[in-house]
Design a protein around this motif. Structure first.
Motif, short mmCIF file in Angstrom:
data_model
loop_
_atom_site.label_atom_id
_atom_site.label_comp_id
_atom_site.label_asym_id
_atom_site.label_seq_id
_atom_site.Cartn_x
_atom_site.Cartn_y
_atom_site.Cartn_z
N MET A 1 0.83 -1.19 0.00
CA MET A 1 0.00 0.00 0.00
C MET A 1 0.87 1.24 0.00
O MET A 1 0.70 2.15 0.80
CB MET A 1 -0.94 -0.03 1.20
N GLY A 2 1.84 1.27 -0.86
CA GLY A 2 2.69 2.45 -0.96
C GLY A 2 3.43 2.72 0.34
O GLY A 2 3.93 1.82 0.99
N ASP A 3 3.47 4.00 0.70
CA ASP A 3 4.19 4.41 1.91
C ASP A 3 3.24 4.66 3.07
O ASP A 3 3.57 5.37 4.01
CB ASP A 3 5.00 5.67 1.58
N PHE A 4 2.04 4.07 3.01
CA PHE A 4 1.05 4.30 4.06
C PHE A 4 1.59 4.08 5.47
O PHE A 4 1.36 4.93 6.34
CB PHE A 4 -0.20 3.43 3.83
N PRO A 5 2.30 2.98 5.74
CA PRO A 5 2.76 2.77 7.12
C PRO A 5 3.56 3.96 7.67
O PRO A 5 3.34 4.39 8.81
CB PRO A 5 3.62 1.51 7.04
N ASN A 6 4.48 4.47 6.87
CA ASN A 6 5.31 5.59 7.33
C ASN A 6 4.53 6.90 7.44
O ASN A 6 4.70 7.65 8.40
CB ASN A 6 6.51 5.77 6.40
N ILE B 1 2.05 11.12 10.75
CA ILE B 1 0.99 12.08 11.07
C ILE B 1 0.34 11.78 12.43
O ILE B 1 -0.09 12.69 13.12
CB ILE B 1 -0.07 12.21 9.95
N ARG B 2 0.33 10.50 12.83
CA ARG B 2 -0.18 10.17 14.16
C ARG B 2 0.71 10.79 15.22
O ARG B 2 0.24 11.43 16.16
CB ARG B 2 -0.27 8.66 14.37
N GLU B 3 2.02 10.60 15.07
CA GLU B 3 2.97 11.14 16.04
C GLU B 3 2.97 12.67 16.04
O GLU B 3 3.04 13.29 17.10
CB GLU B 3 4.37 10.59 15.76
N MET C 1 -6.62 11.14 0.62
CA MET C 1 -6.21 9.73 0.67
C MET C 1 -4.94 9.47 -0.13
O MET C 1 -4.16 8.61 0.24
CB MET C 1 -7.36 8.84 0.22
N ASN C 2 -4.72 10.19 -1.22
CA ASN C 2 -3.48 9.99 -1.98
C ASN C 2 -2.26 10.34 -1.15
O ASN C 2 -1.23 9.67 -1.24
CB ASN C 2 -3.50 10.79 -3.28
N TYR C 3 -2.36 11.37 -0.34
CA TYR C 3 -1.26 11.72 0.57
C TYR C 3 -1.07 10.61 1.60
O TYR C 3 0.04 10.14 1.85
CB TYR C 3 -1.53 13.05 1.26
N LEU C 4 -2.17 10.17 2.18
CA LEU C 4 -2.13 9.13 3.20
C LEU C 4 -1.51 7.85 2.66
O LEU C 4 -0.76 7.17 3.35
CB LEU C 4 -3.54 8.87 3.74
N LEU C 5 -1.79 7.54 1.41
CA LEU C 5 -1.25 6.33 0.79
C LEU C 5 0.19 6.50 0.32
O LEU C 5 0.81 5.55 -0.15
CB LEU C 5 -2.13 5.90 -0.39
N GLY C 6 0.72 7.72 0.43
CA GLY C 6 2.09 7.97 0.01
C GLY C 6 2.23 8.23 -1.48
O GLY C 6 3.33 8.20 -2.01
N LYS D 1 1.28 11.10 -2.94
CA LYS D 1 1.55 12.53 -3.11
C LYS D 1 2.41 12.99 -1.95
O LYS D 1 2.21 12.57 -0.82
CB LYS D 1 0.24 13.33 -3.09
N PRO D 2 3.38 13.87 -2.21
CA PRO D 2 4.26 14.32 -1.13
C PRO D 2 3.61 15.34 -0.19
O PRO D 2 4.08 15.54 0.92
CB PRO D 2 5.44 14.96 -1.87
N THR D 3 2.52 15.97 -0.62
CA THR D 3 1.83 16.95 0.22
C THR D 3 0.33 16.68 0.15
O THR D 3 -0.14 15.95 -0.72
CB THR D 3 2.10 18.40 -0.25
N THR D 4 -0.39 17.31 1.05
CA THR D 4 -1.84 17.15 1.06
C THR D 4 -2.51 18.50 0.87
O THR D 4 -1.91 19.54 1.14
CB THR D 4 -2.33 16.50 2.37
#
Length: 123
Positions: free
Chosen positions: A1-6, A11-13, A59-64, A66-69
């Motif tokens: 799923m792309g870079d979602f984990p990172n 963003i949580r932290e 969601m594209n940002y969240l999935l990694g 896009k570099p920005t939201t």
């Protein structure tokens, strides 16, 4: 799923939330949050949408992807009534079908449809 984990962990932290606090917000287990952040598990679409809404990111940002939201501006809604009704619809998922329409219609129209849905739900 792309870079979602990172992206998710970052963003949580940045929001100052622990994994447990995040889990409580999403209505899932703390271990699921840990697995998302390690890339061992992927959220379903509804959870992914809830995460994006929680952090006000697309969601594209969240999935990694896009570099920005894009942040939705405060004046997104045409008036305060529409904004308040949209918040009601967001907070009450049973009425979410109305959310997209809430931006351009009158408060009275939304109230009418809400009343109709309430009647159907009671029957």
């Amino acid at each position: 799923m792309g870079d979602f984990p990172n992206v998710f962990r970052r963003i949580r932290e940045q929001s100052g939330l622990t994994q447990q606090q995040m889990a409580d917000k999403l209505g899932i287990s703390r271990s699921a949050i840990g697995m998302y952040e390690k890339g061992e598990r992927e959220p379903n679409f509804e959870t992914l949408e809830l995460i994006a809404d929680t952090f006000n990111v697309d969601m594209n940002y969240l999935l990694g992807k896009k570099p920005t939201t894009e942040v939705i501006p405060d004046n997104y809604y045409l008036n305060d009534d529409a904004r308040d009704m949209a918040q009601f619809l967001y907070d009450n998922p049973d009425y979410k079908v109305l959310f997209d329409a809430s931006r351009k219609v009158k408060k009275e129209d939304i109230e009418f449809v809400k009343q109709m849905l309430d009647r159907f739900n009671r029957e």
